[in-house]
Design a protein around this motif. Structure first.
Motif, PDB file in Angstrom:
ATOM      1  N   LEU A  44      -8.205  -4.732  -3.718  1.00 18.86           N
ATOM      2  CA  LEU A  44      -7.565  -3.590  -3.075  1.00 18.86           C
ATOM      3  C   LEU A  44      -8.564  -2.823  -2.213  1.00 18.86           C
ATOM      4  O   LEU A  44      -8.231  -2.377  -1.103  1.00 18.86           O
ATOM      5  N   LEU A  84       0.825  -1.201   0.000  1.00 22.36           N
ATOM      6  CA  LEU A  84       0.000   0.000   0.000  1.00 22.36           C
ATOM      7  C   LEU A  84       0.866   1.260   0.000  1.00 22.36           C
ATOM      8  O   LEU A  84       0.495   2.280  -0.599  1.00 22.36           O
ATOM      9  N   SER A  90      -8.616  -6.908  -9.378  1.00 19.23           N
ATOM     10  CA  SER A  90      -7.582  -6.266  -8.567  1.00 19.23           C
ATOM     11  C   SER A  90      -8.158  -5.093  -7.783  1.00 19.23           C
ATOM     12  O   SER A  90      -7.835  -4.889  -6.603  1.00 19.23           O
TER      13      SER A  90
END
Length: 289
Positions: free
Chosen positions: A57, A19, A53
């Motif tokens: 996330l 991140l 994805s």
């Protein structure tokens, strides 16, 4: 004059989290989680990241603010084992609920004394003199307020993938597993045999056989196939076809095993969590060679 080249310094290990790397990539970046989620949506629209994805996330970002109390299975819905029950009762419960781990209590449900692995019950068949207490594993207790990020780190760091959630008064509030946590990131973990409740539990196949889920009620199987299923011992009662057949076979069936009862041939198609998820059923007289 020496031609020796100066020694190359070793590459410094990059200790940034994923991140952190993502945030630096997006610099100057969003100022809040909500803005970061919006940025991810824009990245998907611009084909920078894929849809899956982005969803994962977003799950990671949202999970950072979630606690065990928000995800746990409430205490009223927990499947538990009473240490005072007989082996037969224990086995029936394990087969019917199809979990791999069970909190064990003594006296009252609040008094959890350990965790029983379903596979450990097989040891009692080979050594009946064993005391079931010897099979119990330590239970892990966590507060409702424990963050999912911290809990996932704990689950990864030890072999306990299940925890008992305790409220502020020290009472059992619920149960949480590593699967519950991971589902916050990747969504519900299912397989090709999972179906919605309203999609049914008995399906006709092209070869004139049937696919029957293991948790189908015995009454429904009786109605559909016009039979009267019952255990060899009239005192044994079961709610599901999977529980009945596992009991009659004397062990948890494996894929490919078959059992004939009441003129029906049951072949195990798929198992999950120590229980049969699907059978292939046909009249025994029409059994294919």
């Amino acid at each position: 004059m020496s031609d020796t080249q100066p020694a190359r310094l070793p590459d410094r290990e990059d200790k940034r989290t994923f991140l952190q790397k993502l945030a630096e990539f997006l610099h100057p970046g969003p100022d809040s989680a909500a803005e970061l989620i919006e940025t991810l949506a824009e990245a998907e629209e611009n084909n920078i990241i894929g849809a899956e994805s982005r969803v994962m996330l977003e799950g990671v970002i949202r999970m950072a603010d979630m606690t065990a109390g928000e995800v746990m299975v409430p205490a009223t819905r927990m499947d538990m084992v009473n240490i005072g029950d007989s082996y037969d009762v224990l086995m029936h419960g394990v087969i019917d609920t199809a979990h791999s781990r069970f909190p064990v209590y003594e006296g009252e449900r609040e008094n959890i004394i350990g965790i029983l692995m379903a596979k450990d019950l097989l040891k009692l068949q080979r050594a009946p003199e064993l005391n079931i207490r010897a099979l119990l594993r330590p239970a892990v207790f966590i507060p409702e307020t424990k963050g999912l990020n911290d809990l996932l780190r704990d689950f990864r760091g030890n072999r306990n993938h299940q925890a008992i959630v305790i409220d502020e008064f020290g009472r059992v509030a619920g149960l949480i597993t590593i699967e519950d946590v991971l589902e916050q990131i990747v969504g519900e973990i299912e397989d090709e045999f999972d179906i919605d409740e309203d999609e049914g539990d008995i399906f006709g196949l092209a070869d004139r056989t049937y696919r029957v889920s293991g948790d189908t009620s015995i009454d429904r199987v009786n109605d559909v196939f016009c039979v009267k299923l019952s255990a060899a011992d009239p005192e044994d009662e079961f709610d599901t076809i999977g529980g009945l057949i596992a009991h009659e076979m004397g062990h948890v069936p494996k894929r490919g095993e078959r059992h004939t009862i009441a003129g029906l041939d049951f072949v195990v198609l798929h198992t999950k969590g120590g229980a049969v998820k699907w059978f292939k059923v046909s009249p025994a007289a029409d059994e294919a060679v």
